[in-house]
Design an enzyme around this catalytic site. Structure first.
Site, PDB file in Angstrom:
ATOM      1  N   LYS A 136     -45.285  57.294 -21.187  1.00 40.50           N
ATOM      2  CA  LYS A 136     -45.096  57.123 -22.623  1.00 40.50           C
ATOM      3  C   LYS A 136     -43.934  56.170 -22.903  1.00 40.50           C
ATOM      4  CE  LYS A 136     -42.778  59.863 -25.348  1.00 40.50           C
ATOM      5  NZ  LYS A 136     -42.286  60.989 -26.167  1.00 40.50           N
ATOM      6  N   ASP A 154     -47.804  60.070 -27.652  1.00 39.31           N
ATOM      7  CA  ASP A 154     -46.792  61.059 -28.012  1.00 39.31           C
ATOM      8  C   ASP A 154     -47.493  62.278 -28.596  1.00 39.31           C
ATOM      9  OD1 ASP A 154     -47.572  60.290 -30.558  1.00 39.31           O
ATOM     10  OD2 ASP A 154     -45.515  60.053 -31.314  1.00 39.31           O
TER      11      ASP A 154
END
Length: 254
Positions: A136, A154
């Site tokens: 991420k 996310d």
């Protein structure tokens, strides 16, 4: 989507149907949030890397309050590698988990000096080896500091991908890879930003604003939140609120 004209969408049942749904959603999100971007403030790849580490379990708003003083004091990998731990922890304390984050930031500076001549690399395979970096964080940095496309999964994007019926996966890496297969690479970063905006402003975790949602006709989870215009409109947040309500035929304050 017109007010009062929504029929709950079915969950796309095949890979082709999911791909078509994802691309339709990408088109709608582009209308909703044409100016979506990373909401962390930064001027260099290293600043974005540090800000993204700080954003774990913390709002971007809070991080942006902390980073001006931080970035003024620590400008290079050398600065972070040699940071006084107690001083750094105090500066980032309000972002939460400050000891772990300080470890990651100091470790990041040291790793960059030892392996990358003090510069942040621009390859996923290198970034994921750095302290404080997973896929991420790496995709945030790649997409916004280096212009290398990446899907950033996310909590918002993961939640929306499941609500939209694009995936059943809960593991962020699996969600990322499934979305990668549905969307052209050129759309990956933009889709991530726009979906995250949608999750923060409209499709909230506990009570989505279903009755004021521009992508409602594409959503199998329509009705998880209020569908009445007034209660739904009250849930829409952010400076884009007038634009978002106008898209669905509602006036601000409806």
């Amino acid at each position: 989507m017109k007010k009062g004209a929504v029929k709950k969408a079915v969950v796309p049942a095949t890979p082709l149907a999911r791909t078509r749904r994802a691309r339709k959603l990408a088109g709608q999100l582009a209308v909703e949030f044409p100016d979506a971007k990373c909401e962390l403030d930064f001027t260099t790849p290293l600043e974005l890397a540090v800000a993204t580490i700080l954003s774990a379990q913390c709002t971007d708003v809070r991080v942006n309050l902390v980073t001006p003083a931080l970035f003024a004091k620590y400008r290079t990998a050398v600065d972070y590698a040699g940071a006084d731990r107690m001083e750094l922890e105090e500066m980032i304390r309000s972002t939460g988990f400050f000891r772990n984050k300080a470890n990651s930031i100091i470790g990041l500076g040291q790793a960059l000096l030892e392996r990358f001549d003090g510069e942040l690399p621009n390859r996923l395979d290198d970034l994921i080896t750095l302290p404080g970096f997973g896929r991420k964080t790496s995709n945030v940095v790649l997409g916004h500091a280096f212009g290398v496309p990446g899907i950033t999964v996310d909590t918002h994007l993961g939640r929306l991908a499941r609500r939209w019926g694009l995936t059943k996966e809960t593991d962020p890496v699996r969600v990322e890879l499934e979305l990668n297969a549905m969307l052209p690479p050129a759309d990956w970063t933009r889709f991530s930003d726009q979906a995250i905006y949608h999750g923060r402003r409209v499709c909230h975790a506990k009570k989505p604003a279903c009755g004021a949602c521009f992508v409602a006709e594409l959503c199998p989870s329509y009705g998880d939140g209020p569908i009445e215009p007034g209660p739904a409109a009250a849930l829409v947040a952010g400076q884009e609120r007038p634009h978002l309500l106008a898209l669905v035929g509602l006036a601000d304050g409806a």
